[in-house]
Design an enzyme around this catalytic site. Structure first.
Site, short mmCIF file in Angstrom:
data_model
loop_
_atom_site.label_atom_id
_atom_site.label_comp_id
_atom_site.label_asym_id
_atom_site.label_seq_id
_atom_site.Cartn_x
_atom_site.Cartn_y
_atom_site.Cartn_z
CG LEU A 36 47.75 -53.05 7.03
CD1 LEU A 36 48.78 -54.02 7.56
CD2 LEU A 36 47.34 -53.42 5.62
CB ALA A 59 53.64 -53.21 10.52
CB THR A 61 56.40 -50.50 14.10
OG1 THR A 61 56.19 -49.10 13.90
CG2 THR A 61 56.21 -51.25 12.79
CG ASP A 101 64.23 -58.93 15.37
OD1 ASP A 101 63.30 -58.15 15.09
OD2 ASP A 101 65.20 -58.59 16.09
CE1 TYR A 124 55.86 -54.85 15.41
CE2 TYR A 124 57.77 -55.92 16.38
CZ TYR A 124 57.16 -55.30 15.31
OH TYR A 124 57.84 -55.16 14.12
CE LYS A 128 55.20 -57.45 11.52
NZ LYS A 128 54.74 -56.77 10.28
CD1 TRP A 149 67.11 -55.43 16.32
CD2 TRP A 149 69.22 -54.82 16.73
NE1 TRP A 149 67.48 -55.96 17.54
CE2 TRP A 149 68.76 -55.61 17.82
CE3 TRP A 149 70.53 -54.33 16.76
CZ2 TRP A 149 69.55 -55.91 18.92
CZ3 TRP A 149 71.33 -54.64 17.85
CH2 TRP A 149 70.85 -55.41 18.92
#
Length: 290
Positions: A36, A59, A61, A101, A124, A128, A149
């Site tokens: 990306l 992504a 992460t 989340d 992070y 996002k 999770w």
């Protein structure tokens, strides 16, 4: 329908590839081919393959490392989706993007719904959220699924870490004051497959942001206990609770980040399982491969 899955070597990407190959034409692209941060290369892949739907699992992460690599996290998680949205708009591709989340600060006591205010506490989470915002602004027809999770028998994750540590340690000390919903990657892939059983026209009409999650908030300690018990290791491994303050990390995690998936279930008619059931399936898959 032709699908392109980016980040196909990650947990979710692998689960989606396995689940969707039987019902769709799937092009699975790993990070080395779909970085990306390399917008030109990503556009060239999309232009060459011309999928009907792009499932973007790619992504940055590494939650803690992002605190010391904010520019790279921003390039991948924020600028990357921004350019993907522009490319999808130009090429007429429907974008399904996966978020987190961690866009929330955790100052609640009940599962978050899509309209709740965001307030990420980490690099992070902030990057996002920026990615979500860019897509929504540039591409009216899209789906964004927030997840929490995620674990599986692939890659690196909390579930696998607990099983690995249990081989050498009689006691596992696990944070008990952070709450969320564990999600088996294969269950998430089933839910995505359910959404993709619809036509592109139907998908476009259902565009927007959804929380995609199983049911039942739990703590990391309780999740760890269930993993150890489910693996039959509880006769020699104990799981003891600790506080977040006892286990400092570079990035601040939300203390509560369970997601309410009622909007997703109502829109797509796809039920989501209890997290305990997903864990049983994941453990059974581990035993089969072993």
């Amino acid at each position: 329908m032709k699908l392109l899955i980016s980040g196909a070597n990650g947990q979710l990407g692998l689960a989606l590839t396995r689940r969707l190959r039987g019902t769709h034409e799937v092009v699975a692209v790993a990070r080395d081919m779909f970085d990306l941060a390399d917008t030109k290369a990503c556009f060239e892949v999309l232009q060459r393959e011309r999928p009907g739907v792009l499932l973007n699992c790619a992504a940055y992460t590494a939650v803690d490392r992002a605190e010391t690599e904010p520019s790279l996290a921003h390039a991948i998680n924020a600028e990357g989706p921004n350019h993907l949205a522009k490319s999808c708009r130009e090429l007429g591709i429907f974008l399904v993007h996966f978020s987190t989340d961690y866009v929330f600060d955790g100052r609640v006591t009940q599962p978050y719904v899509e309209t709740d205010a965001t307030a990420p506490t980490s690099v992070y989470g902030r990057t996002k959220l920026e990615g979500e915002t860019c897509i929504a602004a540039l591409l009216p027809e899209h789906l964004i699924f927030r997840l929490s999770w995620v674990y599986s028998n692939d890659g690196a994750n909390f579930y696998k870490t607990m099983l690995r540590l249990a081989q050498d340690r009689p006691v596992l000390r696990v944070v008990a004051d952070q709450w969320g919903v564990p999600n088996y990657a294969a269950d998430l892939a089933d839910a995505v497959a359910c959404t993709l059983s619809r036509s592109l026209a139907e998908l476009r009409s259902l565009s927007g942001l959804y929380h995609l999650s199983g049911q039942g908030p739990t703590s990391w300690q309780d999740f760890a206990t269930a993993i150890i018990e489910g693996a039959g290791l509880d006769d020699r491994v104990a799981v003891e609770p600790i506080l977040t303050s006892d286990y400092p990390t570079a990035a601040k995690r939300p203390s509560y980040s369970a997601l309410n998936a009622n909007r997703f279930v109502a829109a797509f008619g796809c039920n989501t399982p209890r997290w305990q059931d997903g864990l049983q399936r994941c453990l059974a898959g581990r035993k089969i491969r072993a």
